[in-house]
Motif scaffolding. Structure first.
Motif, PDB file in Angstrom:
ATOM      1  N   LEU A  43      11.624   7.217  -1.901  1.00 53.98           N
ATOM      2  CA  LEU A  43      10.664   6.117  -1.735  1.00 53.98           C
ATOM      3  C   LEU A  43      11.057   5.206  -0.574  1.00 53.98           C
ATOM      4  O   LEU A  43      10.250   4.922   0.316  1.00 53.98           O
ATOM      5  CB  LEU A  43      10.562   5.292  -3.027  1.00 53.98           C
ATOM      6  N   VAL A  44      12.312   4.747  -0.611  1.00 53.06           N
ATOM      7  CA  VAL A  44      12.712   3.742   0.383  1.00 53.06           C
ATOM      8  C   VAL A  44      12.766   4.353   1.779  1.00 53.06           C
ATOM      9  O   VAL A  44      12.347   3.722   2.760  1.00 53.06           O
ATOM     10  CB  VAL A  44      14.037   3.080  -0.040  1.00 53.06           C
ATOM     11  N   SER A  45      13.222   5.602   1.874  1.00 51.02           N
ATOM     12  CA  SER A  45      13.235   6.254   3.192  1.00 51.02           C
ATOM     13  C   SER A  45      11.816   6.342   3.739  1.00 51.02           C
ATOM     14  O   SER A  45      11.578   6.106   4.924  1.00 51.02           O
ATOM     15  CB  SER A  45      13.816   7.664   3.084  1.00 51.02           C
ATOM     16  N   ARG A  46      10.887   6.651   2.851  1.00 53.32           N
ATOM     17  CA  ARG A  46       9.499   6.762   3.281  1.00 53.32           C
ATOM     18  C   ARG A  46       8.936   5.418   3.733  1.00 53.32           C
ATOM     19  O   ARG A  46       8.186   5.338   4.703  1.00 53.32           O
ATOM     20  CB  ARG A  46       8.686   7.321   2.120  1.00 53.32           C
ATOM     21  N   LEU A  47       9.300   4.346   3.017  1.00 58.03           N
ATOM     22  CA  LEU A  47       8.833   3.020   3.434  1.00 58.03           C
ATOM     23  C   LEU A  47       9.355   2.675   4.826  1.00 58.03           C
ATOM     24  O   LEU A  47       8.615   2.169   5.669  1.00 58.03           O
ATOM     25  CB  LEU A  47       9.277   1.963   2.423  1.00 58.03           C
ATOM     26  N   GLN A  75       0.830  -1.201   0.000  1.00 60.57           N
ATOM     27  CA  GLN A  75       0.000   0.000   0.000  1.00 60.57           C
ATOM     28  C   GLN A  75       0.868   1.257   0.000  1.00 60.57           C
ATOM     29  O   GLN A  75       0.621   2.209  -0.735  1.00 60.57           O
ATOM     30  CB  GLN A  75      -0.943   0.030   1.209  1.00 60.57           C
ATOM     31  N   GLU A  76       1.900   1.259   0.867  1.00 60.76           N
ATOM     32  CA  GLU A  76       2.718   2.459   1.023  1.00 60.76           C
ATOM     33  C   GLU A  76       3.539   2.739  -0.227  1.00 60.76           C
ATOM     34  O   GLU A  76       3.761   3.881  -0.597  1.00 60.76           O
ATOM     35  CB  GLU A  76       3.644   2.321   2.233  1.00 60.76           C
ATOM     36  N   THR A  77       4.017   1.685  -0.858  1.00 58.28           N
ATOM     37  CA  THR A  77       4.809   1.876  -2.073  1.00 58.28           C
ATOM     38  C   THR A  77       3.964   2.555  -3.144  1.00 58.28           C
ATOM     39  O   THR A  77       4.378   3.524  -3.778  1.00 58.28           O
ATOM     40  CB  THR A  77       5.296   0.515  -2.604  1.00 58.28           C
ATOM     41  N   ARG A  78       2.764   2.044  -3.342  1.00 59.42           N
ATOM     42  CA  ARG A  78       1.917   2.616  -4.382  1.00 59.42           C
ATOM     43  C   ARG A  78       1.481   4.025  -4.035  1.00 59.42           C
ATOM     44  O   ARG A  78       1.421   4.903  -4.883  1.00 59.42           O
ATOM     45  CB  ARG A  78       0.688   1.736  -4.593  1.00 59.42           C
ATOM     46  N   ARG A  79       1.172   4.223  -2.756  1.00 56.41           N
ATOM     47  CA  ARG A  79       0.743   5.559  -2.337  1.00 56.41           C
ATOM     48  C   ARG A  79       1.855   6.574  -2.614  1.00 56.41           C
ATOM     49  O   ARG A  79       1.606   7.644  -3.161  1.00 56.41           O
ATOM     50  CB  ARG A  79       0.407   5.510  -0.839  1.00 56.41           C
ATOM     51  N   ALA A  80       3.079   6.202  -2.263  1.00 56.34           N
ATOM     52  CA  ALA A  80       4.205   7.115  -2.471  1.00 56.34           C
ATOM     53  C   ALA A  80       4.422   7.368  -3.960  1.00 56.34           C
ATOM     54  O   ALA A  80       4.522   8.514  -4.396  1.00 56.34           O
ATOM     55  CB  ALA A  80       5.460   6.536  -1.828  1.00 56.34           C
TER      56      ALA A  80
END
Lengths: 593, 593
Positions: free
Chosen positions: A261-265, A156-161
């Motif tokens: 992206l990865v930092s946000r995940l 979910q988070e990957t797509r949202r970002a």
């Protein structure tokens, strides 16, 4: 629908009742985790995905039929109960519903259960094979539930970002065309087109490039990919990628985007601040760590000792292409026996070193397994160059360069693990860049693409194409975290002439290139923007963030090491009628020919 | 990265510059949409996904090199420019950047383009086949960009909603086991297991049921499915489903949940309030509309006239299993010629009616093609029953029941279309439920499952299993919008004995059932919760919401009607070496045997 999409069978799930609910009539449904029977009182632990709630049945205070039903329950029965939330006699602070319990007014068996073949607890007593066969029962265990929950969140988070970053999700086909790397393609026979096959994609690479040519600007997809490899320990024939592509970008843009992206995940899924990403050229990575995906949670970097060690009469060093030291922090206290064990460790075939030389202080004096060839000053010089202090031990490997780098890299990781320096909760991300374009395939006597044949070379290397293609550098990059390559990508070729040059360097004939990639080369002639991208191994990223080594625990229904689904018993035979419709015959024993 | 993940080549996209930006230095990159040349002034329309920005090049005010570069540009060239935002001489209110234009200081060609084989405009001059071959160029056209943008939004919103509803996204395998409906499975030969095959899933049905048994409570996935059918007009060999399953639910719960989902999609994606969902039993739907996916945007419901029309000596009606009238609103004004045309229309093989009887007022009197068999009073009775007024025409079909229902249903839709009652912007959702469990297969002399073999029967039908399995009703439901079946599902069987009963009714031997679905039947013995779910045809839902008929325009890279990808030229042959590795041989001419 009572609330929260729980359905007609229940008013609450098994993880949500609290002190505040005391006195309420509720309806629950779930699995029997455990029954405790103290004669006149029975307790039932009722479990669902959300938690465990205790039911209490007391003789005298409870309908006789309920007690009778309860006495017939077994582990993993599915039951439904309606009852009153009451305060517990003795609270259980270990679970969130520990303040309350339920006094049932009704108790209904929705499904019976045979005794499961293994325990469904945090740790199971079932073996790997058995748990794979009954995967649906293994999936009830909390660690697997947590893993899949993490994966859900990651999805979910990957797509949202990426949606917020302006990427467009576009689904690419699964029934595609077999490619020259096709040896590892899974193929799909066509019924409508006799003797012809589709292939399942090893990645959507060419499609995402076409989408950039179509002007979609930024593309992403979390997508299944397929590779028919002879399986190694932690590979799966089907695996999931976060696949991305961007137009009008250079390397720096791609790195910035996917650091974000990865930092946000890490932040949203693990509530962790990822440190800044280091950047390391491929050459530096190989030199300092012996591999192209270094674990930078700890130091003990390799020290290249050729200059200081060769020409002094010690043949092993003199004949070696590389002499590499590893400053083993605190290793000065290692005993002879421990050093011998370490020597055995590096000599195992998986590591492949010929031996191990050490230098360390004993009673204030430098000692070494090679001290008859070298002076104390020379040994001290090595220690100094490797930045090894008085409590440390310098371990030295020597031999052919690639193998020695590999062994040194493995030894460094092993020592890091022994010292507890590869801390589970710590994450050190970096980029490795400037990879070579090609590597020489000694067997096939030709070059292979290190990344893939669509990767662009760095500028200003024209003179190398003829002279030394092996030293050409590519606009390619990998994201590495804690020694795991989580993603890799490149800036692509966006001109037909360059693409032809690369195919030629890879030994494709014009006809081969045309047959397999004609559509792409033609597309490059209709206004292709500069573009580049990346793909992340999603299973591996989940495993890394979940703190596990095996991707299999992060896949709901994985295959085993021989690409078999032991639960379904697949692959399996198909009917002669099906074969006939596909115009296929099984050629018995053809493999032995 | 300047801003908004646009990359190093540009500071803004081609759709965002406004009056407020006048005076700024900007950098843009994109495709040449159009060049206008008025001698001393040239205008270039620069296009990207986000819009079009005009560049202006004036002799004297502009570097000579830029003019020279500009004179060499062609359509679809990719260029990069740096320049100043200025106010336009004459504004263009039709585009969002119409207040400004750019005076370039630099102009660089990033990629040349051959002249595209068709125009890349709202409407293209290219034929279907040509546009499929150059799909990457067709995908540049605004209608396709809009369709894929809608699809992207649908993907994000669907997942966001289901995540909020408590559904967990779990990815199920693509390499699975061939099933009895396997005739339509795509299969994948295994290299490691000689003579054995995986199958690609027609749906993740059994996996989602296993996940419920594993206690995951609510599952979803937007997932590719595969079906090797002889293709009809608007089918694709691979298609996308929104696939969902819930534990501890009854029909009402599933309906509530997915009404909420679909209403939310219409609201967030189209900004439309979907009206309340009607509910219609299968029997009622067939009776009132002649099919199980009625378009309820308009009335003109079927009127069953057997009672009123039979036994009066008109053989066509007397011998008919069904006599069905359709009250054609406003059809009273149809001429003889128009009625004849309509008669020809229903007699086409696609509709298959034998003829068409009409009743209507001519000069205040009821006339009919069958008025020598029936009195005026009788005709008036029909009109009354069908609720046809003086301006309407009653059209009557007769014959074998199923065929007549079909023809009547098609005729009703055709009339609705002619009257403009099937309005594009209007959406009328409903549920059809109480489907039969089975339908008789006259060819195979056995029952087939109407939904699928895992669908549970309604309660209290025990006596029908032996006596009349064909009249058993299922806990199955379809969501229908505007005559399109967008989704369908059922409450599943959650007990082994019932599952065995259904397999038996479908003519499976015990061994067949065991071999194909042993894992599922065994899983049902380990505590299966009551569960049910639904699957939506995602391509079709997107097409419906996008106001289009063809799903192909909502798929980035579709196959053609013979399941071929004409861009890739796939399927195609594979090498003898690959065949050998798979232990396969092509059996030449086997199909003719």
């Amino acid at each position: 629908m009572r609330h929260n999409f729980l359905g007609m069978y229940r008013t609450h799930n098994c993880g949500e009742l609290r002190k505040e609910n005391i006195g309420q009539k509720v309806q629950l449904a779930g699995w029997v985790q455990r029954i405790r029977d103290k004669g006149s009182i029975k307790w039932i632990d009722l479990r669902d995905k959300f938690g465990i709630t205790q039911l209490i049945l007391e003789e005298g205070k409870c309908d006789g039929n309920i007690l009778k039903t309860a006495s017939e329950l077994g582990r993993e029965y599915v039951i439904q109960t309606e009852g009153e939330v009451v305060e517990r006699y003795s609270k259980n602070p270990d679970i969130q519903t520990g303040d309350i319990e339920i006094r049932p007014n009704t108790l209904k068996v929705l499904s019976v259960s045979k005794t499961p073949p293994f325990t469904i607890e945090e740790e199971s007593d079932g073996g790997e094979e058995l748990r794979m066969k009954y995967r649906y029962l293994d999936l009830r265990r909390p660690p697997l539930q947590n893993n899949l929950q993490l994966r859900h969140k990651m999805l979910q988070e990957t797509r949202r970002a990426l949606d917020e970053f302006g990427f467009m999700e576009i689904e690419t086909p699964f029934l595609i065309k077999s490619t020259p790397e096709g040896a590892r393609d899974y193929v799909v026979p066509s019924r409508l087109h006799e003797g012809e096959f589709y292939a399942l994609p090893q990645s959507p690479q060419t499609f995402k490039q076409l989408l950039m040519i179509s002007g979609y600007d930024k593309y992403f997809q979390i997508v299944r990919c397929f590779r028919d490899e002879d399986l190694r320990a932690d590979r799966q024939p089907e695996f999931t990628q976060i696949d991305c592509e961007m137009s009008f970008v250079e390397i720096r843009d791609v790195m910035d985007t996917f650091e974000a992206l990865v930092s946000r995940l890490f932040k949203t899924v693990l509530d962790l601040e990822l440190p800044a990403f280091e950047q390391l050229s491929y050459a530096d990575s190989m030199r300092r760590f012996g591999n192209d995906r270094p674990d930078t949670r700890f130091g003990m970097e390799l020290c290249h000792l050729n200059d200081l060690t060769q020409g002094k009469g010690f043949k092993v060093f003199d004949n070696a292409e590389a002499v590499i030291g590893i400053p083993f922090t605190g290793g000065g206290s290692y005993s002879r026996k421990q050093i011998d064990a370490l020597t055995d460790w590096v000599k195992r075939p998986q590591i492949g070193a010929m031996g191990l030389v050490y230098v360390k202080y004993v009673d204030g004096e430098l000692k070494s397994s090679v001290d008859k060839f070298f002076s104390k000053e020379e040994l001290a010089g090595w220690m100094e160059k490797a930045e090894a202090g008085p409590d440390d031990m310098l371990l030295i490997l020597a031999g052919e360069k690639a193998r020695t780098l590999f062994a040194a890299s493995e030894l460094r990781l092993e020592l890091g693990s022994r010292l507890g320096l590869r801390k589970p909760g710590e994450f050190k991300p970096l980029w490795v860049y400037d990879f070579p374009m090609f590597e020489w395939d000694e067997e096939e006597k030709r070059f292979n693409a290190i990344h893939h044949p669509f990767t662009s070379p760095k500028d200003n290397q024209e003179q190398l194409w003829e002279k030394d293609p092996g030293s050409l550098l590519a606009n390619a990059y990998d994201m590495v975290i804690n020694g795991v390559e989580v993603g890799g990508g490149s800036i692509r070729i966006h001109r037909r002439d360059m693409q032809e040059l690369v195919f030629k360097a890879l030994g494709f004939s014009k006809e081969e290139a045309e047959e397999k990639f004609g559509f792409l080369m033609e597309a490059l002639e209709y206004g292709a923007p500069p573009h580049g991208g990346i793909a992340f191994g999603f299973d591996r990223l989940c495993a890394l963030m979940g703190g596990a080594d095996s991707i299999r625990d992060f896949i709901a229904f994985p295959k085993n090491n021989s690409a078999r689904d032991v639960m379904l018993n697949s692959p399996s035979g198909i009917s002669p009628k099906q074969l006939d419709e596909l115009s296929l015959e099984i050629s018995q024993g053809s493999k032995s020919s």
